[in-house]
Design a protein around this motif. Structure first.
Motif: not given
Lengths: 394, 471
Positions: B86, B89, B355, B359, B361, B392
């Motif tokens: 994660s 990503d 996320a 990640r 993002r 991202r």
């Protein structure tokens, strides 16, 4: 939409001694301010028809009904962070203006000092459980972002910026030192303020307000009834409350050096009060100086100084007691102390006493005060809720 | 033929001079320094750094799996590779596995990933090795151990170094170990352990490899081999017939320290950084036996994009001012924290916002084009509801718009530097600044994002993306 101007009067106010009130609990603080307000208005608790209480955290109406032993009347908890004190007066004023009640009490208090550390006690917000967003964040750390940016935007060196802020704190302490109910009653010098230990760069110890226990209260009625209680009542001229969309710190057009919530709340209140040029028309301002930089930027966002030019006005002494527009004559949050729920109403208390010519210490009394503005602001730069209350002679 | 497609590495910014350790314990001075992970770094965060360095600007969607090797994984129960995937990503329909408990885990993961590619079950596999072992204060290991990570992307096309052969053996030899509740690595008398462990087993694997493929030391340009200390490393290189001066890749022990499961892969990455097409590298890894590989460098090595890998990370450093600061980084010193409310954690929030938090993002509004962070239902720019695509942010650089340095925050190392940063795509990112010298922070400073541990609130390792001055 009708203006609230002159429809509601404040007929009594009370304010506890602010400070580290180790001996007092919340009940004591509530009773202290309420007693003074009742006595000041010449009414008894049984004359009060409804109460709005302002404090942080999950409390209920019983937090006030129990210590005051009110008998089954409405008591409503209102909370909007550091703008809470503005909210209780606003809620109470609209209730009497709507003729839902005739005589009401607004009481704000905070018992800060039972937790064993300086700074704010934990707020029971959903964000408290956020593992990342709040990590290591403090109020001073967030306000310091605005100071850094203010210096950078207006080209102030660290020394110049710190000196500008120091002058604000020196004034607050000078005023507060002569205020018997203030928390930190010691005069300081610019050098002391500039050389104090850093709390969150660029803000040092004397750039930060004192965390204090305290309470303040107001009794309100419709203006047409006010004469029944006293002659020297004051009236509400305007209210403004503004909550920003809240993501300033994450929005690339947010500058940190200008507070839109303060400006919007002020515009609402100025319009209701019919104020066109606040710098000229206002006689005094009690504003939310939780940190020295907060005062500097609030002065600009309230349109009391042009953007980027508060420094010149500070240097010219405009905001001192002798100046044309005294700011934080009571000592401000800086010196008077900042019990969250109490501060907004405490600011109004300062103006109320000055208008009446009843400042506790005669050397603090400024002649001919007729119109004053109280500004209280919750949250942090980029995520404010701001309350502006304008009061004056009828 | 399958092989290495790209490489990367990570060495934490902070270094502790061994003479400073000697000062603290009044011991004999030793040369060199060791790399020390910041208080907010662990094997997982360093692994993310190495992986991101390895992938560079490549399409991360092409990665079919992530194998992670460490003796110090983030959790005793709960896979690190999945969290790392994660952080990097990667896609979710990939294979992830941890290779733990062995110094040789990096080579084992490499072998498993290579087998997967050769078997046709994956096209690109990311192999990451990272370690941050905690040596007992005043132990021999305290000077020796360092922190670091390496990553290799394996694949069957675009190969920069093919794997021409391998040979390995396993052994029950017990030289360094930690039981369930041991905080620090344990060992036995070093001369016995080195002679019958490292020396004998690594030598056997390397000689076995040479014999199996009928090669001799002069057929190689480099030997990149693990070593627990410089002297043992030099002795091993000599014993297998290589020239320590011309053929041995510097084992990083002097400037970085023994980075455990990451070390042999870091040495290999250092060798690849300097390699030319046609070079043949012997790579060997030790621990619970040993593995040896033959790598043949291909023309593609010249096209590898700029990496920080070993060379840049070695040069980008800050010396820790004192041994006490090191103790504080490693949480080995009891101290009274600032009196502040305790921090809370919430698994639900991490799950809902992964996320964002893991990640890295942001959401790009399809109506107005602005990108925002953190996640919102309604665009903070144009107020359009639910009309976003993910972008991202973790790979974007930025500049500091404003900052503060809080001396009273509830964090392990003060001041807590907060900053609002303008990223390249005009996204304003707000977070803590790590790996920073408070005296040098200024408005306009160039920064980048780095995956770090925020805290352990709620009894969990809470990770997200912080800000740091560009290294």
């Amino acid at each position: 939409m009708e203006s609230i101007k002159d429809k509601v009067a404040i007929i009594g106010m009370g304010c506890s001694k602010f400070g580290e009130r180790w001996e007092a609990d919340a009940d004591d603080l509530i009773i202290e301010a309420t007693d003074e307000a009742l006595k000041d208005a010449g009414v008894e608790i049984k004359d009060i028809q409804a109460i709005w209480v302002g404090t942080m955290g999950r409390v209920t109406g019983a937090t006030v009904s129990a210590p005051l032993q009110t008998q089954y009347i409405p008591v409503t908890h209102v909370e909007n962070a550091c703008a809470t004190g503005a909210e209780i007066i606003r809620a109470a004023a609209y209730a009497v203006a709507a003729k839902a009640y005739d005589v009401v009490l607004a009481i704000g208090f905070e018992k800060m000092k039972d937790v064993g550390y300086g700074g704010l006690h934990p707020m029971m917000t959903a964000e408290k459980w956020h593992p990342v967003r709040d990590a290591g964040g403090t109020s001073v750390g967030r306000y310091a972002l605005a100071a850094t940016r203010y210096f950078a935007r207006y080209g102030l060196s660290r020394e110049e910026g710190k000196r500008m802020l120091a002058r604000i704190s020196v004034k607050s302490h000078f005023n507060g030192a002569r205020n018997p109910k203030a928390f930190l009653r010691r005069k300081i010098t610019v050098e002391q303020a500039m050389n104090a230990p850093i709390i969150a760069w660029p803000l040092g110890l004397y750039d930060c307000c004192g965390v204090a226990d305290g309470s303040s209260a107001a009794i309100l009625c419709r203006t047409e009834d006010a004469k029944k209680f006293r002659d020297d009542y004051i009236t509400i001229k305007g209210f403004g409350i503004s909550c920003g969309p809240g993501w300033g710190k994450n929005k690339a057009d947010y500058d940190f050096t200008h507070w839109e919530e303060t400006e919007r709340a002020a515009m609402q209140a100025y319009e209701q009060a019919g104020i066109k040029d606040p710098r000229k028309e206002l006689d005094m301002v009690e504003l939310h100086d939780c940190f020295s930089i907060a005062e500097a930027i609030a002065i600009e966002s309230l349109h009391l100084s042009p953007k980027g030019h508060v420094k010149e006005d500070i240097e010219a002494g405009l905001f001192t007691q002798e100046g044309k527009l005294p700011v934080n004559l009571g000592g401000g949050l800086k010196s008077f102390g900042h019990p969250i729920g109490a501060s907004g109403a405490r600011e109004v208390y300062e103006i109320y006493k000055e208008i009446q010519g009843k400042a506790e210490e005669p050397s603090r009394q400024k002649p001919n005060i007729r119109l004053g503005l109280a500004h209280s602001q919750g949250g942090h730069p980029g995520r404010f809720m701001c309350g502006v209350t304008i009061v004056g002679t009828p | 033929m399958a092989g290495i497609v790209s490489f990367g590495a990570y060495i934490p910014m902070y270094r502790l001079a061994r003479v400073e350790i000697a000062r603290a314990w009044e011991g004999g001075a030793r040369d060199g320094e060791k790399a020390v992970a910041n208080w907010d770094e662990d094997s997982l965060t360093m692994g993310v750094e190495a992986a991101v360095d390895c992938l560079g600007g490549m399409e991360r969607e092409l990665v079919d799996g992530l194998y992670f090797a460490s003796t110090t994984p983030s959790y005793r129960e709960k896979q690190s590779a999945s969290i790392m995937a994660s952080g990097v990503d990667l896609r979710t329909d990939i294979a992830t596995a941890d290779f733990t408990n062995s110094l040789r885990g990096g080579a084992s993961a490499f072998k498993a990933a290579l087998d997967a590619i050769n078997a046709g079950s994956a096209k690109k596999m990311l192999v990451v090795a990272s370690d941050s072992r905690l040596p007992a204060p005043a132990s021999e290991f305290e000077s020796a151990f360092g922190d670091g990570a390496a990553a290799l992307l394996l694949g069957d096309s675009g190969v920069i170094a093919t794997v021409e052969g391998s040979y390995g053996l396993t052994s029950d030899f017990l030289d360094v170990w930690r039981r369930e509740k041991d905080s620090y690595s344990r060992t036995w008398e070093d001369r016995f352990v080195l002679t019958y462990g490292y020396q004998e087993l690594t030598e056997k694997a390397i000689k076995g490899l040479l014999k199996k493929y009928n090669l001799k030391p002069s057929d190689f340009s480099k030997i990149a081999v693990y070593g627990p200390d410089s002297r043992s490393h030099a002795a091993l290189v000599q014993s297998v017939g290589f020239d320590p001066k011309t053929q041995a890749q510097n084992p990083l022990l002097d400037k970085v320290g023994n980075t455990g499961a990451a070390l042999s892969m870091m040495i290999l990455v250092a060798a690849l950084e300097q390699a030319k097409p046609g070079d043949r590298i012997l790579w060997a890894s030790y621990g619970d036996g040993a593995d040896a590989f033959i790598l043949k460098v291909q023309d593609g090595i010249q096209k590898v994009s700029q990496k920080r890998a070993i060379k840049h990370h070695l040069e980008s450093k800050v010396m820790l001012p004192s041994y006490e600061k090191y103790l504080r980084f490693r949480n080995l010193l009891e101290w009274e924290p600032e009196r502040r409310p305790s921090q809370e954690g919430s698994l639900n929030i991490i799950w809902r916002e992964s996320a964002n938090l893991l990640r890295g993002r942001g959401q790009k509004c399809l109506t107005c084009g602005h990108t925002q962070f953190p996640v919102q239902r309604i665009c903070m720019w144009c107020q359009t509801r639910d009309n976003f695509e993910w972008v991202r942010l973790s790979d974007k650089k930025g500049t500091i718009f404003t900052f503060s340095m809080d001396e009273r925050a509830n964090v392990p190392v003060l001041p807590n530097v907060l900053a609002a940063v303008d990223l390249e795509n005009d996204t304003r990112y707000f977070s803590q600044v790590t790996d920073r010298d408070p005296a040098k922070i200024e408005v306009g400073m160039q920064v980048e994002l780095t995956f770090r541990k925020i805290n352990e609130a709620g009894g969990m390792n809470n990770y997200s993306w912080k800000i740091r001055p560009v290294r």
